[in-house]
Design an enzyme around this catalytic site. Structure first.
Site, PDB file in Angstrom:
ATOM      1  N   GLU A   1       9.628  15.795  15.974  1.00 20.50           N
ATOM      2  CA  GLU A   1       9.838  15.756  14.711  1.00 20.50           C
ATOM      3  C   GLU A   1       8.945  16.714  13.945  1.00 20.50           C
ATOM      4  O   GLU A   1       7.655  16.680  13.962  1.00 20.50           O
ATOM      5  CB  GLU A   1       9.638  14.258  14.179  1.00 20.50           C
ATOM      6  CG  GLU A   1       9.912  13.921  13.054  1.00 20.50           C
ATOM      7  CD  GLU A   1      10.015  12.548  12.288  1.00 20.50           C
ATOM      8  OE1 GLU A   1      11.027  12.160  11.669  1.00 20.50           O
ATOM      9  OE2 GLU A   1       9.101  12.115  12.869  1.00 20.50           O
TER      10      GLU A   1
ATOM     11  N   GLU B   1       9.875   1.137  10.981  1.00 17.41           N
ATOM     12  CA  GLU B   1      10.654   2.488  10.709  1.00 17.41           C
ATOM     13  C   GLU B   1      10.298   3.582  10.899  1.00 17.41           C
ATOM     14  O   GLU B   1       9.272   3.888  10.003  1.00 17.41           O
ATOM     15  CB  GLU B   1      11.552   2.098   9.403  1.00 17.41           C
ATOM     16  CG  GLU B   1      13.124   2.795   9.552  1.00 17.41           C
ATOM     17  CD  GLU B   1      12.862   4.147   9.165  1.00 17.41           C
ATOM     18  OE1 GLU B   1      12.655   5.202   9.927  1.00 17.41           O
ATOM     19  OE2 GLU B   1      12.916   4.504   7.807  1.00 17.41           O
TER      20      GLU B   1
ATOM     21  N   LYS C   1       0.890  -1.069   0.140  1.00 16.85           N
ATOM     22  CA  LYS C   1      -0.095  -0.023  -0.172  1.00 16.85           C
ATOM     23  C   LYS C   1       0.814   1.187  -0.138  1.00 16.85           C
ATOM     24  O   LYS C   1       1.572   1.507   0.957  1.00 16.85           O
ATOM     25  CB  LYS C   1      -0.933  -0.024   1.148  1.00 16.85           C
ATOM     26  CG  LYS C   1      -2.044   1.180   1.115  1.00 16.85           C
ATOM     27  CD  LYS C   1      -2.616   1.552   2.383  1.00 16.85           C
ATOM     28  CE  LYS C   1      -1.590   2.649   3.059  1.00 16.85           C
ATOM     29  NZ  LYS C   1      -1.687   3.793   2.281  1.00 16.85           N
TER      30      LYS C   1
ATOM     31  N   CYS D   1      13.510  10.750   7.668  1.00 19.45           N
ATOM     32  CA  CYS D   1      13.357  10.424   9.069  1.00 19.45           C
ATOM     33  C   CYS D   1      14.657  10.623   9.706  1.00 19.45           C
ATOM     34  O   CYS D   1      14.704  10.790  11.094  1.00 19.45           O
ATOM     35  CB  CYS D   1      13.246   8.760   8.905  1.00 19.45           C
ATOM     36  SG  CYS D   1      11.414   8.284   8.418  1.00 19.45           S
TER      37      CYS D   1
ATOM     38  N   GLY E   1       2.845   4.017  13.807  1.00 17.92           N
ATOM     39  CA  GLY E   1       3.506   2.542  14.470  1.00 17.92           C
ATOM     40  C   GLY E   1       2.872   2.105  15.641  1.00 17.92           C
ATOM     41  O   GLY E   1       2.772   0.761  15.701  1.00 17.92           O
TER      42      GLY E   1
ATOM     43  N   GLY F   1       6.814   5.198   8.710  1.00 21.68           N
ATOM     44  CA  GLY F   1       5.886   6.298   8.845  1.00 21.68           C
ATOM     45  C   GLY F   1       6.353   6.889  10.418  1.00 21.68           C
ATOM     46  O   GLY F   1       7.327   6.770  10.989  1.00 21.68           O
ATOM     47  N   SER F   2       5.067   7.377  10.727  1.00 20.89           N
ATOM     48  CA  SER F   2       5.062   8.027  12.110  1.00 20.89           C
ATOM     49  C   SER F   2       5.015   7.172  13.222  1.00 20.89           C
ATOM     50  O   SER F   2       4.495   5.956  13.217  1.00 20.89           O
ATOM     51  CB  SER F   2       3.970   9.056  11.872  1.00 20.89           C
ATOM     52  OG  SER F   2       2.707   8.248  12.356  1.00 20.89           O
TER      53      SER F   2
END
Length: 492
Positions: free
Chosen positions: A394, A263, A188, A297, A246, A241-242
């Site tokens: 972040e 990750e 996806k 990231c 996650g 992703g974030s």
């Protein structure tokens, strides 16, 4: 399969309707719903893409299971490697098209995609193609009347959820090792950058991947992503992703105990000591935060500068920020393109406001550029306290916080003083100092007198809010295989 030329991609604001890729066929979504994909440099619609939901995900999983238990799973490992080599060659043959597509969809300067994103994707695919027939077990002596050994078997159907910042490159980080191990994939892509993944799926079929081996199902995370996590016949989820998403994935995967690799985010420190080569350090620091508009990231979003060079570091970084040419990806000399979406641009600008309210000094940038597209000026904050939100959270944009430190212990404390632990950099001519730093810092990757390099042959990942597990290298093979122990009685 329709091939889109680079000229068509760059010159038009309309692309053909893009359907889902399931079981080797381009198919309509069962709901009939499509969504718009925008050009972040203009805000205009560039594609209309099928929106997968849970029913479509189920179709893709059924197809992937059939391929795993059939042609792909039963294929000789060496032959799988040959198919992946052909796949890599097709990416190279279609380089111009893929570069233009990724640039248009994600707002990346053409030169950056040509220099990094596409070569990294091809290198990753070729690297794991070479691994396909080298994934082996061990003979382990246990007792004289038995032969005992291990084998590594493919885990099965993999659900791969890919972010919008490097759709082509990170997509291949997941596709290539999974396929090399003999798994099949339901991928996806992010709903705002799905175009390169759909084209890559077409090229995979052309390379000889059996139908169902790689399925591409664009859709929204809360629907299609959730369906991947919840599906009982997906054996593994790999996500980039974030941290917030996650955590949701980890909680969802607990329901059926599927394996997960995450990750996630970063707030990486780039530490400059007083004896560093300031020209090299500040040049790399600027690249480390402004590359890909800061949407990385491992971006060096915190520059920690020693008291003795702090003011000079700020001046040099601010000068480099002001010199960066920001503009549409196809313009000559553009080094930084737009933020990927209006929503993300607003998030970045909100953090600029937060920094100002917290008392940090705006040394460069801090504003939107123009009123068309999602451009934000390269931004440098000085006089940033370690505990400020712009130093702790972040931002995922071209915003760097320059923080003071007094000595080595203070530098290590502040480097480790966030929830993240993905990467860090250190600049000094003192060999002992940089080695001590590398040992004590909490980071999956440490760069010494350089910043930002990655290679598929080295493990990549972090811990804490940066996730867990490793991509790249032979470490990634463990993500997609299960070890099996075999005992054979020799006294029969």
């Amino acid at each position: 399969m329709q091939t889109i030329s680079r000229a068509e991609l760059v010159s038009t604001t309309e692309l053909p309707r893009k359907r889902l890729l399931i079981d080797g066929q381009q198919v309509e979504p069962l709901s009939g719903r499509y969504f718009d994909v925008l050009n972040p440099a203009t805000g205009e619609i560039i594609a209309v893409v099928a929106e997968a939901d849970a029913a479509d995900i189920d179709r893709a999983v059924v197809s992937a299971r059939k391929a795993f238990e059939g042609p792909w799973g039963r294929m000789r490992a060496a032959d799988r490697g040959l198919v992946l080599q052909r796949f890599a060659q097709l990416l190279e043959d279609h380089a111009e098209e893929l570069i233009a597509l990724e640039s248009l969809d994600a707002g990346k300067p053409l030169a950056a995609v040509k220099r990094q994103d596409l070569p990294a994707a091809i290198d990753t695919l070729r690297y794991y193609a070479g691994w396909a027939d080298k994934i082996s077990g061990q003979v382990i002596p246990t007792r004289p009347d038995a032969l005992t050994y291990t084998v590594r078997e493919p885990i099965g159907v993999v659900g791969a959820i890919v972010p919008w910042n490097f759709p082509l490159m990170i997509g291949m980080w997941k596709i290539a090792p999974a396929l090399a191990c003999g798994c099949t994939v339901v991928l996806k892509p992010a709903e705002i950058t799905p175009l390169s993944a759909l084209r890559v799926g077409e090229l995979a079929l052309e390379a000889g991947l059996p139908p169902g081996t790689l399925n591409i199902v664009p859709g929204h995370g809360r629907i299609a992503g959730r369906a991947i996590v919840d599906h009982p016949d997906i054996d593994k989820v790999t996500f980039t992703g974030s941290p917030a998403v996650g955590r949701e994935i980890l909680a969802g995967a607990a329901g059926n105990l599927k394996r997960v690799t995450l990750e996630l985010g970063g707030k990486s420190a780039n530490v400059i000591f007083g004896d560093a080569d300031l020209d090299a350090a500040t040049k790399a620091a600027a690249s480390g935060i402004f590359f890909n508009s800061g949407q990385v990231c491992s971006a060096g979003s915190r520059v920690l500068a020693h008291d003795s060079v702090y003011d000079e570091v700020v001046e040099r970084l601010a000068a480099r920020a002001r010199a960066i040419k920001v503009g549409a990806p196809g313009e000559a000399g553009v080094a930084m393109g737009p933020i990927v979406s209006e929503l993300q641009m607003k998030r970045v600008l909100d953090y600029v406001d937060i920094g100002i309210k917290e008392g940090a000094q705006l040394a460069a940038g801090g504003e939107r550029i123009g009123d068309r597209g999602y451009f934000v000026a390269p931004t440098v904050f000085a006089n940033v306290d370690h505990d400020m939100r712009i130093s702790q959270e972040e931002i995922f944009g071209p915003v760097v916080s320059v923080v003071r430190f007094s000595d080595e212990a203070d530098a290590i404390r502040k480097t480790n003083g966030t929830r993240y632990s993905l990467a860090a950099g250190v600049w000094s001519k003192d060999i002992g100092r940089v080695q001590r730093f590398a040992q004590r810092v909490k980071a999956g990757t440490v760069w010494i007198n350089t910043y930002g390099y990655t290679d598929v042959r080295l493990p990549w990942g972090g811990s804490r809010d940066s996730g867990f597990g490793r991509e790249h290298g032979d470490a990634a093979l463990e993500n997609f295989t299960e070890p099996k122990a075999v005992w054979m009685n020799l006294n029969v």
